[in-house]
Design an enzyme around this catalytic site. Structure first.
Site, short mmCIF file in Angstrom:
data_model
loop_
_atom_site.label_atom_id
_atom_site.label_comp_id
_atom_site.label_asym_id
_atom_site.label_seq_id
_atom_site.Cartn_x
_atom_site.Cartn_y
_atom_site.Cartn_z
N ASN A 17 -11.57 92.08 -31.16
CA ASN A 17 -12.79 92.27 -31.96
C ASN A 17 -13.07 91.14 -32.94
O ASN A 17 -13.53 91.38 -34.06
CB ASN A 17 -12.74 93.63 -32.69
CG ASN A 17 -13.54 94.69 -31.94
OD1 ASN A 17 -14.66 94.42 -31.49
ND2 ASN A 17 -12.97 95.87 -31.81
N GLU A 52 -9.75 101.06 -25.03
CA GLU A 52 -10.89 101.99 -25.12
C GLU A 52 -10.94 102.90 -23.89
O GLU A 52 -11.94 103.02 -23.21
CB GLU A 52 -12.21 101.23 -25.31
CG GLU A 52 -13.15 101.96 -26.22
CD GLU A 52 -14.39 101.18 -26.62
OE1 GLU A 52 -15.27 101.82 -27.23
OE2 GLU A 52 -14.50 99.96 -26.35
N ASP A 71 -8.51 93.72 -26.78
CA ASP A 71 -9.80 93.52 -27.43
C ASP A 71 -9.51 93.37 -28.92
O ASP A 71 -9.26 94.36 -29.60
CB ASP A 71 -10.72 94.71 -27.15
CG ASP A 71 -12.02 94.64 -27.92
OD1 ASP A 71 -12.25 93.65 -28.64
OD2 ASP A 71 -12.82 95.60 -27.82
N ASP A 90 -18.85 96.81 -20.68
CA ASP A 90 -19.54 95.75 -21.43
C ASP A 90 -18.61 94.58 -21.72
O ASP A 90 -19.06 93.53 -22.19
CB ASP A 90 -20.17 96.29 -22.71
CG ASP A 90 -19.19 97.06 -23.59
OD1 ASP A 90 -18.09 97.41 -23.12
OD2 ASP A 90 -19.54 97.32 -24.76
N TYR A 102 -6.02 97.48 -29.26
CA TYR A 102 -7.46 97.61 -29.43
C TYR A 102 -7.74 97.56 -30.94
O TYR A 102 -7.54 98.55 -31.64
CB TYR A 102 -7.96 98.91 -28.80
CG TYR A 102 -9.43 99.18 -29.00
CD1 TYR A 102 -10.37 98.15 -28.95
CD2 TYR A 102 -9.89 100.47 -29.22
CE1 TYR A 102 -11.72 98.40 -29.13
CE2 TYR A 102 -11.24 100.73 -29.40
CZ TYR A 102 -12.15 99.69 -29.35
OH TYR A 102 -13.49 99.94 -29.54
#
Length: 253
Positions: A146, A35, A144, A241, A105
Site C-alpha cells: 500500500n 485480501e 500489498d 484490481d 497486507y
C-alpha cells in the site's frame, strides 16, 4: 525458486475470474495472497501438491492473507513477534531452512488519512520484526504494501503527493526499511523501468490506459539480493484490481 504474490481482492470472486488457471500455469513454489475476504470454511480450494495456511480477519468479508506452498515449512506464525492477536489477518510468517517468508497486507491509510498515524506505527513495528528475523536468517517480505515508493512507481505522482499510499510519511517508512538491510527486488533489477504498475482503480478505462500504481512488492534481505534472477509484474492477468507479482530467486525451500 519461484514465488508469487497477489492481492486477489476477494478470493471467491477471483476464483470465478480465472484464479485457478493462473495458479496452475505459473506453477509457483510459494504463492501468497492478500485480501482473501473470507472466514474459515467459506471456500475449499483444491490445490494439489500445496500446503495451505490462512490468516482470517475477525471482521467478515475483510482483509485476510494466505500462503500456498509446495514444501511444508518448519514453522508458521500469525502476527508479529510474540503477539498472536492479529484481528485483521494481515501477516503470515513461514520459516524454511534457509529463509523466512513474510506475507503481508499493509493497512491502507484511508482516503482522508484517518488511519495514517496507525499505519506509521504499524510500519515501525513491522520493520523491527523484519530486522529481528533477518538477524537469524535472510527474509523474503512480500505483499500489498500500500505504498508507491518513488515517483516512478505511479503514473501521476504530482497530483497524488498528499494522497494515501504516496504521502511523504509512508514513502519515508519504505525508505527507512530499505536502509535497514533490504532491497526492492524489482527496482534492484530494473531501477529505471517506467510504466510498470500492480494496481489500477476500477474507474472507467483506467487500467486500459495503464494509469496505475506499483504497490505490490517482493523485498529481500540485502545479503541474498545477488540471488535474485528476475522480478516481474504480470500486468496482463485479470481477476482483481491488482495483478500478481513474481520473484525468481536462486534459493531452495
Amino acid at each position: 525458486m519461484k514465488l508469487v504474490s497477489w492481492n486477489v481482492n476477494g478470493i471467491r470472486a477471483c476464483v470465478g475470474k480465472g484464479f485457478l488457471d493462473y495458479f496452475k500455469e505459473v506453477d509457483a513454489d510459494i504463492f501468497c495472497i492478500q485480501e482473501s475476504k473470507l472466514q474459515a470454511g467459506q471456500i475449499e480450494l483444491e490445490l494439489e501438491g500445496y500446503y495451505q495456511y490462512w490468516n482470517y480477519a475477525e471482521r467478515k468479508g475483510y482483509s485476510g492473507t494466505a500462503v500456498f506452498t509446495k514444501k511444508q515449512p518448519l514453522s508458521v506464525h500469525y502476527g508479529v513477534g510474540e503477539a498472536t492477536d492479529e484481528p485483521e489477518g494481515r501477516i503470515i510468517t513461514l520459516e524454511y531452512e534457509s529463509f523466512y517468508l513474510v506475507n503481508v497486507y499493509t493497512p491502507n491509510s484511508k482516503r482522508d488519512l484517518a488511519r495514517l498515524e496507525e499505519r506509521l506505527v504499524w510500519e515501525d513495528t513491522l520493520r523491527d520484526y523484519l530486522v529481528e528475523l533477518d538477524q537469524k536468517k535472510p527474509v523474503i517480505y512480500c505483499g500489498d504494501l500500500n505504498v508507491a515508493h518513488e515517483e516512478i512507481d505511479l503514473k501521476n505522482p504530482k497530483s497524488n503527493l498528499k494522497n494515501s499510499g504516496f504521502t511523504q510519511e509512508e514513502r519515508g517508512k519504505m525508505t527507512t526499511l530499505l536502509q535497514s538491510g533490504f532491497v526492492d527486488s524489482f527496482r534492484y533489477l530494473y531501477p529505471n523501468r517506467e510504466d510498470v504498475y500492480t494496481w489500477w482503480s476500477y474507474m472507467n478505462k483506467v487500467r486500459e490506459r495503464n494509469i496505475g500504481w506499483r504497490i505490490d512488492y517482493f523485498i529481500t534481505s540485502n545479503r541474498i539480493s545477488g540471488l535474485i534472477k528476475d522480478a516481474q509484474a504480470h500486468c496482463e492477468v485479470m481477476g482483481s484490481d491488482h495483478c500478481p507479482v513474481l520473484l525468481d530467486i536462486d534459493l531452495t525451500v
